[in-house]
Design a protein around this motif. Sequence first.
Motif, PDB file in Angstrom:
ATOM      1  N   ARG A   1       0.860  -1.176   0.000  1.00 49.85           N
ATOM      2  CA  ARG A   1       0.000   0.000   0.000  1.00 49.85           C
ATOM      3  C   ARG A   1       0.895   1.223   0.000  1.00 49.85           C
ATOM      4  O   ARG A   1       1.977   1.224   0.574  1.00 49.85           O
ATOM      5  CB  ARG A   1      -0.907   0.019   1.234  1.00 49.85           C
ATOM      6  N   TRP A   2       0.434   2.280  -0.641  1.00 48.16           N
ATOM      7  CA  TRP A   2       1.217   3.497  -0.811  1.00 48.16           C
ATOM      8  C   TRP A   2       0.451   4.677  -0.243  1.00 48.16           C
ATOM      9  O   TRP A   2      -0.774   4.735  -0.316  1.00 48.16           O
ATOM     10  CB  TRP A   2       1.498   3.727  -2.295  1.00 48.16           C
ATOM     11  N   TYR A   3       1.163   5.642   0.314  1.00 51.21           N
ATOM     12  CA  TYR A   3       0.588   6.842   0.905  1.00 51.21           C
ATOM     13  C   TYR A   3       1.289   8.074   0.358  1.00 51.21           C
ATOM     14  O   TYR A   3       2.473   8.030   0.047  1.00 51.21           O
ATOM     15  CB  TYR A   3       0.759   6.831   2.435  1.00 51.21           C
ATOM     16  N   VAL A   4       0.556   9.169   0.277  1.00 55.01           N
ATOM     17  CA  VAL A   4       1.135  10.473   0.003  1.00 55.01           C
ATOM     18  C   VAL A   4       1.058  11.230   1.323  1.00 55.01           C
ATOM     19  O   VAL A   4      -0.010  11.345   1.929  1.00 55.01           O
ATOM     20  CB  VAL A   4       0.371  11.235  -1.103  1.00 55.01           C
ATOM     21  N   VAL A   5       2.201  11.714   1.787  1.00 55.99           N
ATOM     22  CA  VAL A   5       2.289  12.345   3.100  1.00 55.99           C
ATOM     23  C   VAL A   5       2.866  13.744   2.947  1.00 55.99           C
ATOM     24  O   VAL A   5       3.909  13.931   2.331  1.00 55.99           O
ATOM     25  CB  VAL A   5       3.180  11.498   4.042  1.00 55.99           C
ATOM     26  N   LYS A   6       2.160  14.709   3.512  1.00 51.94           N
ATOM     27  CA  LYS A   6       2.625  16.095   3.504  1.00 51.94           C
ATOM     28  C   LYS A   6       3.319  16.386   4.826  1.00 51.94           C
ATOM     29  O   LYS A   6       2.743  16.220   5.893  1.00 51.94           O
ATOM     30  CB  LYS A   6       1.441  17.040   3.319  1.00 51.94           C
ATOM     31  N   GLY A   7       4.551  16.833   4.730  1.00 53.32           N
ATOM     32  CA  GLY A   7       5.319  17.160   5.924  1.00 53.32           C
ATOM     33  C   GLY A   7       5.136  18.611   6.326  1.00 53.32           C
ATOM     34  O   GLY A   7       4.461  19.393   5.656  1.00 53.32           O
ATOM     35  N   SER A   8       5.751  18.981   7.418  1.00 54.50           N
ATOM     36  CA  SER A   8       5.644  20.348   7.933  1.00 54.50           C
ATOM     37  C   SER A   8       6.268  21.373   6.986  1.00 54.50           C
ATOM     38  O   SER A   8       5.976  22.556   7.071  1.00 54.50           O
ATOM     39  CB  SER A   8       6.289  20.441   9.312  1.00 54.50           C
ATOM     40  N   ASN A   9       7.117  20.923   6.042  1.00 53.83           N
ATOM     41  CA  ASN A   9       7.736  21.829   5.073  1.00 53.83           C
ATOM     42  C   ASN A   9       6.887  22.003   3.812  1.00 53.83           C
ATOM     43  O   ASN A   9       7.322  22.612   2.856  1.00 53.83           O
ATOM     44  CB  ASN A   9       9.128  21.324   4.701  1.00 53.83           C
ATOM     45  N   ALA A  10       5.674  21.449   3.796  1.00 55.34           N
ATOM     46  CA  ALA A  10       4.691  21.540   2.707  1.00 55.34           C
ATOM     47  C   ALA A  10       5.048  20.693   1.493  1.00 55.34           C
ATOM     48  O   ALA A  10       4.372  20.745   0.493  1.00 55.34           O
ATOM     49  CB  ALA A  10       4.431  22.979   2.292  1.00 55.34           C
ATOM     50  N   HIS A  11       6.111  19.898   1.574  1.00 53.34           N
ATOM     51  CA  HIS A  11       6.473  18.981   0.502  1.00 53.34           C
ATOM     52  C   HIS A  11       5.783  17.651   0.742  1.00 53.34           C
ATOM     53  O   HIS A  11       5.701  17.184   1.874  1.00 53.34           O
ATOM     54  CB  HIS A  11       7.988  18.762   0.430  1.00 53.34           C
ATOM     55  N   CYS A  12       5.286  17.042  -0.331  1.00 55.88           N
ATOM     56  CA  CYS A  12       4.637  15.739  -0.237  1.00 55.88           C
ATOM     57  C   CYS A  12       5.581  14.664  -0.733  1.00 55.88           C
ATOM     58  O   CYS A  12       6.274  14.856  -1.720  1.00 55.88           O
ATOM     59  CB  CYS A  12       3.349  15.708  -1.058  1.00 55.88           C
ATOM     60  N   GLU A  13       5.592  13.554  -0.039  1.00 54.16           N
ATOM     61  CA  GLU A  13       6.398  12.432  -0.470  1.00 54.16           C
ATOM     62  C   GLU A  13       5.542  11.176  -0.492  1.00 54.16           C
ATOM     63  O   GLU A  13       4.512  11.100   0.174  1.00 54.16           O
ATOM     64  CB  GLU A  13       7.616  12.244   0.428  1.00 54.16           C
ATOM     65  N   ILE A  14       5.980  10.229  -1.274  1.00 51.02           N
ATOM     66  CA  ILE A  14       5.270   8.966  -1.417  1.00 51.02           C
ATOM     67  C   ILE A  14       5.983   7.933  -0.559  1.00 51.02           C
ATOM     68  O   ILE A  14       7.207   7.768  -0.664  1.00 51.02           O
ATOM     69  CB  ILE A  14       5.241   8.533  -2.887  1.00 51.02           C
ATOM     70  N   LEU A  15       5.223   7.263   0.302  1.00 47.50           N
ATOM     71  CA  LEU A  15       5.787   6.271   1.203  1.00 47.50           C
ATOM     72  C   LEU A  15       5.058   4.943   1.061  1.00 47.50           C
ATOM     73  O   LEU A  15       3.860   4.918   0.793  1.00 47.50           O
ATOM     74  CB  LEU A  15       5.646   6.726   2.660  1.00 47.50           C
ATOM     75  N   THR A  16       5.783   3.855   1.284  1.00 51.26           N
ATOM     76  CA  THR A  16       5.138   2.551   1.372  1.00 51.26           C
ATOM     77  C   THR A  16       4.446   2.466   2.730  1.00 51.26           C
ATOM     78  O   THR A  16       4.684   3.291   3.621  1.00 51.26           O
ATOM     79  CB  THR A  16       6.153   1.408   1.270  1.00 51.26           C
ATOM     80  N   GLN A  17       3.619   1.455   2.902  1.00 52.98           N
ATOM     81  CA  GLN A  17       2.917   1.299   4.171  1.00 52.98           C
ATOM     82  C   GLN A  17       3.901   1.139   5.323  1.00 52.98           C
ATOM     83  O   GLN A  17       3.719   1.733   6.381  1.00 52.98           O
ATOM     84  CB  GLN A  17       1.974   0.102   4.122  1.00 52.98           C
ATOM     85  N   ASP A  18       4.974   0.380   5.121  1.00 50.99           N
ATOM     86  CA  ASP A  18       5.974   0.192   6.178  1.00 50.99           C
ATOM     87  C   ASP A  18       6.654   1.512   6.543  1.00 50.99           C
ATOM     88  O   ASP A  18       6.841   1.820   7.718  1.00 50.99           O
ATOM     89  CB  ASP A  18       7.028  -0.832   5.749  1.00 50.99           C
ATOM     90  N   GLU A  19       7.042   2.279   5.534  1.00 50.81           N
ATOM     91  CA  GLU A  19       7.677   3.576   5.786  1.00 50.81           C
ATOM     92  C   GLU A  19       6.710   4.518   6.503  1.00 50.81           C
ATOM     93  O   GLU A  19       7.100   5.248   7.418  1.00 50.81           O
ATOM     94  CB  GLU A  19       8.134   4.215   4.479  1.00 50.81           C
ATOM     95  N   PHE A  20       5.447   4.499   6.073  1.00 45.79           N
ATOM     96  CA  PHE A  20       4.426   5.347   6.677  1.00 45.79           C
ATOM     97  C   PHE A  20       4.234   5.003   8.151  1.00 45.79           C
ATOM     98  O   PHE A  20       4.212   5.882   9.007  1.00 45.79           O
ATOM     99  CB  PHE A  20       3.114   5.196   5.909  1.00 45.79           C
ATOM    100  N   GLU A  21       4.118   3.716   8.457  1.00 46.71           N
ATOM    101  CA  GLU A  21       3.929   3.289   9.847  1.00 46.71           C
ATOM    102  C   GLU A  21       5.137   3.635  10.704  1.00 46.71           C
ATOM    103  O   GLU A  21       4.991   4.054  11.852  1.00 46.71           O
ATOM    104  CB  GLU A  21       3.634   1.798   9.893  1.00 46.71           C
ATOM    105  N   THR A  22       6.331   3.491  10.142  1.00 45.36           N
ATOM    106  CA  THR A  22       7.548   3.850  10.876  1.00 45.36           C
ATOM    107  C   THR A  22       7.574   5.341  11.182  1.00 45.36           C
ATOM    108  O   THR A  22       7.889   5.745  12.303  1.00 45.36           O
ATOM    109  CB  THR A  22       8.805   3.459  10.067  1.00 45.36           C
ATOM    110  N   GLN A  23       7.210   6.158  10.200  1.00 43.86           N
ATOM    111  CA  GLN A  23       7.193   7.600  10.415  1.00 43.86           C
ATOM    112  C   GLN A  23       6.145   7.984  11.457  1.00 43.86           C
ATOM    113  O   GLN A  23       6.379   8.870  12.269  1.00 43.86           O
ATOM    114  CB  GLN A  23       6.930   8.335   9.109  1.00 43.86           C
ATOM    115  N   GLN A  24       5.004   7.322  11.441  1.00 41.49           N
ATOM    116  CA  GLN A  24       3.942   7.619  12.401  1.00 41.49           C
ATOM    117  C   GLN A  24       4.382   7.307  13.830  1.00 41.49           C
ATOM    118  O   GLN A  24       3.987   7.993  14.757  1.00 41.49           O
ATOM    119  CB  GLN A  24       2.671   6.823  12.073  1.00 41.49           C
ATOM    120  N   THR A  25       5.190   6.275  14.010  1.00 42.11           N
ATOM    121  CA  THR A  25       5.617   5.905  15.360  1.00 42.11           C
ATOM    122  C   THR A  25       6.826   6.707  15.822  1.00 42.11           C
ATOM    123  O   THR A  25       6.944   7.009  17.004  1.00 42.11           O
ATOM    124  CB  THR A  25       5.933   4.405  15.457  1.00 42.11           C
ATOM    125  N   THR A  26       7.728   7.067  14.894  1.00 41.17           N
ATOM    126  CA  THR A  26       8.943   7.770  15.310  1.00 41.17           C
ATOM    127  C   THR A  26       8.766   9.279  15.407  1.00 41.17           C
ATOM    128  O   THR A  26       9.342   9.909  16.286  1.00 41.17           O
ATOM    129  CB  THR A  26      10.119   7.479  14.348  1.00 41.17           C
TER     130      THR A  26
END
Length: 65
Positions: free
Chosen positions: A6-31
């Motif tokens: 599964r893939w996600y588009v995530v907008k960071g605090s710098n207003a840039h969007c990046e594409i993450l896999t589900q594993d990367e997304f979950e890691t970012q959510q926890t860290t």
Amino acid sequence: MSESARWYVVKGSNAHCEILTQDEFETQQTTNPSEVTEQWGPFASEGEAIARRVGLIRSGKCQPS
């Protein structure tokens, strides 16, 4: 990557969007959950996530990298 990823588009605090896999997304959510200001997905393919990111850039919701 497997086809079932599964893939996600995530907008960071710098207003840039990046594409993450589900594993990367979950890691970012926890860290560092405060870095994510908005998210879209999950998408079934990387191509769908790329198309959404392009649309978000065109609509002014994300800044290009």
